[in-house]
Design an enzyme around this catalytic site. Structure first.
Site, PDB file in Angstrom:
ATOM      1  N   CYS A 415       0.869  -1.185   0.000  1.00  0.00           N
ATOM      2  CA  CYS A 415       0.000   0.000   0.000  1.00  0.00           C
ATOM      3  C   CYS A 415       0.901   1.228   0.000  1.00  0.00           C
ATOM      4  CB  CYS A 415      -0.914  -0.008   1.217  1.00  0.00           C
ATOM      5  SG  CYS A 415      -1.989   1.429   1.328  1.00  0.00           S
ATOM      6  N   THR A 418       0.542   9.177  -0.599  1.00  0.00           N
ATOM      7  CA  THR A 418       1.101  10.504  -0.359  1.00  0.00           C
ATOM      8  C   THR A 418      -0.019  11.369   0.211  1.00  0.00           C
ATOM      9  OG1 THR A 418       2.601  10.266  -2.242  1.00  0.00           O
ATOM     10  CG2 THR A 418       2.291  12.483  -1.374  1.00  0.00           C
ATOM     11  N   TYR A 427       6.788  13.827  -4.316  1.00  0.00           N
ATOM     12  CA  TYR A 427       7.013  12.913  -3.197  1.00  0.00           C
ATOM     13  C   TYR A 427       6.545  11.497  -3.526  1.00  0.00           C
ATOM     14  CZ  TYR A 427       8.037  16.979  -0.302  1.00  0.00           C
ATOM     15  OH  TYR A 427       8.600  18.114   0.231  1.00  0.00           O
ATOM     16  N   GLU A 449       1.835  -4.414  -5.315  1.00  0.00           N
ATOM     17  CA  GLU A 449       0.697  -5.320  -5.199  1.00  0.00           C
ATOM     18  C   GLU A 449      -0.516  -4.726  -5.897  1.00  0.00           C
ATOM     19  OE1 GLU A 449      -1.953  -7.316  -1.585  1.00  0.00           O
ATOM     20  OE2 GLU A 449       0.096  -6.623  -1.205  1.00  0.00           O
ATOM     21  N   SER A 453      -4.545   1.876  -6.982  1.00  0.00           N
ATOM     22  CA  SER A 453      -5.538   2.948  -7.062  1.00  0.00           C
ATOM     23  C   SER A 453      -5.304   3.763  -8.336  1.00  0.00           C
ATOM     24  CB  SER A 453      -5.448   3.853  -5.827  1.00  0.00           C
ATOM     25  OG  SER A 453      -4.189   4.497  -5.779  1.00  0.00           O
ATOM     26  N   SER A 462       4.202   6.655 -14.699  1.00  0.00           N
ATOM     27  CA  SER A 462       5.123   7.764 -14.915  1.00  0.00           C
ATOM     28  C   SER A 462       6.540   7.391 -14.456  1.00  0.00           C
ATOM     29  CB  SER A 462       4.621   8.999 -14.162  1.00  0.00           C
ATOM     30  OG  SER A 462       5.522  10.066 -14.281  1.00  0.00           O
TER      31      SER A 462
END
Length: 552
Positions: A415, A418, A427, A449, A453, A462
């Protein structure tokens, strides 16, 4: 000369001061003629008024004569201006007295828009969550209804009438206290000796505390245990004889005051009790709007707004509790070992088994901003890597990622999050880069994993694009292999292939897959890197002080 208000029997043309604006050089005859006309009009108006009063039923007429007080607003308060008064005929409340002419002319009071009553602003569909409660009464004794546990008399083992009695007693005590303070000298020095009244009050409190029994009797313990077994957490525990009557009354006053504050916030719309959805959290210097539901305890979730300590992540119900907590909270950084530091950026490794409460609070906080997260309380099999930014007040949470201690599929991230106030500042890529740096030290190939999202998928794509273009730019050979790229970057070959396909750099030709070196994409990436300049949002491998935990 100020205008006088018109009476019910006067017409718009028959006021006593209607001739004040006339010419001062009028003759006496003109004055007498004007007075004669005015008297005639007033006589006619009085005649019409007397005729209309004969048509009024006797009971309505008597009620109108008795009620000479000014009209009241729907809230029960006297109107603040003439515009607040609903001017209507004495027969407005009787349908049988409305004539046909009134209906035809549109003057029927029943056809007028009705004022909204005060009690209609309450949402009676809401219900107190306490089992067996009818939502009547309030802990403060000042409201007729309640919609939350904080104001429920039944939850506090009281009745609505008892709450009203206690409210009256508190008001009397407050009046006596204010009168006593007024009698004392307010201009005395700060370090003056206690007044006789204060000394007597202190002695009284000490005497009350001395009279308290040393402990609970056997019957009281059985009664308390039976109460707990029957009601569980749906009722407040019995508090009698646990402390002195004086201290218990102080606690009850604090409960009532907190309930009153919550009721004011609810009426102002700042909290939405009963929705079981936290809408905002106060976190350090920021007030953050939440995105998703998080399974905080029900008594906290229904408040709508949560107050969280940014260092230990403890959650609280009010700003007063948070302020008191911050005054004595000794935490200034996450628990665990600091494994990375460069400048103001640090990363702490937190073991879910050693710091269970902190990690559970971190997961509950993360769920407010993640949709697919399912881990909340079973944190022992995971390691948490928490990134912070330091200043003179402490290390502030920027984001974190978690990973399994023993992952059979070589997942290097379970998981990742930020915090919203630090998004779109680089970040997220730093956290991803740090996770792959740990995989390189472990000499493993890692992958996040699934499912990712929406924001996580964008960040990872990216990052993979940037890693591949950097590798292509520095590659000087003629033949390239996906396996070599994977070993050097620690990126899973499946992720490399999917990224190459999205960049249209992978082509199938004569039974073989060829990797195309697209110079246009590489030049575009170089231009962005040059424009970015010396950016501190990068991970320096030399600043890592970490060895893989045993058993991984």
């Amino acid at each position: 000369m100020p205008r006088r208000k018109r009476t019910a029997g006067s017409s718009s043309e028959g006021t006593a001061d209607s001739d004040d604006s006339g010419d001062h050089e009028k003759t006496d005859s003109s004055h007498s003629e004007a007075n004669q006309r005015n008297n005639t009009r007033m006589t006619r108006a009085s005649l019409r008024l007397s005729q209309s009063s004969q048509d009024v039923p006797p009971d309505v007429k008597q009620a109108a004569e008795r009620d000479e007080s000014p009209p009241r607003t729907p809230t029960g308060n006297a109107p603040s201006s003439e515009s607040d008064i609903d001017i209507s005929s004495p027969n407005a409340s009787h349908d049988e007295s409305v004539t046909k002419d009134q209906k035809d002319s549109g003057s029927d009071p029943s056809h007028r828009p009705k004022r909204r009553r005060f009690h209609e602003s309450y949402n009676f569909n809401m219900k107190c969550p306490t089992p067996g409660c009818n939502s009547l009464g309030h802990l403060t004794g000042k409201h007729e209804r309640h919609f939350s546990i904080s104001g429920c008399p039944l939850y506090h083992n009281l009745s609505a009438d008892e709450c009203k009695v206690k409210a009256i007693e508190r008001e009397k005590q407050e009046e006596e206290r204010s009168q006593g303070q007024n009698e004392e000298n307010r201009h005395a020095t700060r370090h003056q000796a206690p007044t006789p009244r204060q000394v007597r009050y202190k002695e009284k409190v000490m005497e009350i505390r001395k009279r308290r029994d040393s402990g609970l009797t056997k019957d009281q313990k059985e009664k308390y245990m039976e109460h707990r077994q029957i009601h569980g957490t749906t009722r407040e525990p019995l508090l009698e004889n646990i402390t002195s009557d004086y201290d218990l009354e102080l606690f009850r006053k604090a409960q009532a005051r907190a309930s009153e504050d919550l009721e004011k916030l609810r009426l102002q719309g700042q909290i939405t009790e009963g929705s079981n959805m936290i809408k905002t959290i106060l976190f350090g210097r920021y007030e953050l709007d939440t995105w998703y539901h998080s399974p905080y305890p029900e008594e906290y979730a229904r408040l709508g707004r949560l107050y969280v300590c940014e260092f230990c992540l403890k959650y609280m119900k009010s700003q007063t509790i948070l302020r008191r907590h911050m005054a004595k909270c000794v935490w200034k950084h996450p628990p665990g070992d600091e494994v990375y530091r460069k400048g103001a950026i640090s990363v702490f490794e937190v073991d879910g088994k050693k710091n269970k409460i902190y990690c559970q609070n971190l997961c509950l906080l993360a769920k407010l901003f993640l949709d697919h997260k399912t881990l909340y309380y079973d944190v022992e099999p995971f390691l948490f890597y928490v990134m912070t930014e330091a200043d003179n007040t402490g290390c502030h949470l920027v984001g974190y990622f978690s990973k399994e201690k023993n992952s059979f599929l070589n997942y290097n991230v379970s998981c990742i999050l930020t915090m919203p106030q630090y998004m779109r500042q680089g970040y997220g890529k730093m956290l991803i880069d740090f996770s792959y740096l740990l995989s390189k030290v472990e000499e493993k190939v890692g992958s996040p994993e699934r499912p990712l999202s929406d924001l996580g998928l964008i960040s990872y794509r990216s990052y993979w694009k940037e890693v591949l273009l950097r590798y292509m730019c520095n590659f000087k050979g003629k033949e390239i292999s996906i396996k070599e790229i994977s070993q050097e970057t620690a990126v899973n070959p499946v992720d490399i292939v999917s990224t190459l396909q999205s960049l249209q750099m992978l082509k199938y030709w004569k039974g073989k897959h060829l990797v195309l070196k697209r110079q246009d994409l590489i030049d575009e990436w170089k231009a962005k890197e040059t424009k970015r300049g010396n950016n501190n949002k990068t991970i320096d491998p030399s600043s890592l002080k970490w060895t893989p935990p045993k058993g991984t």
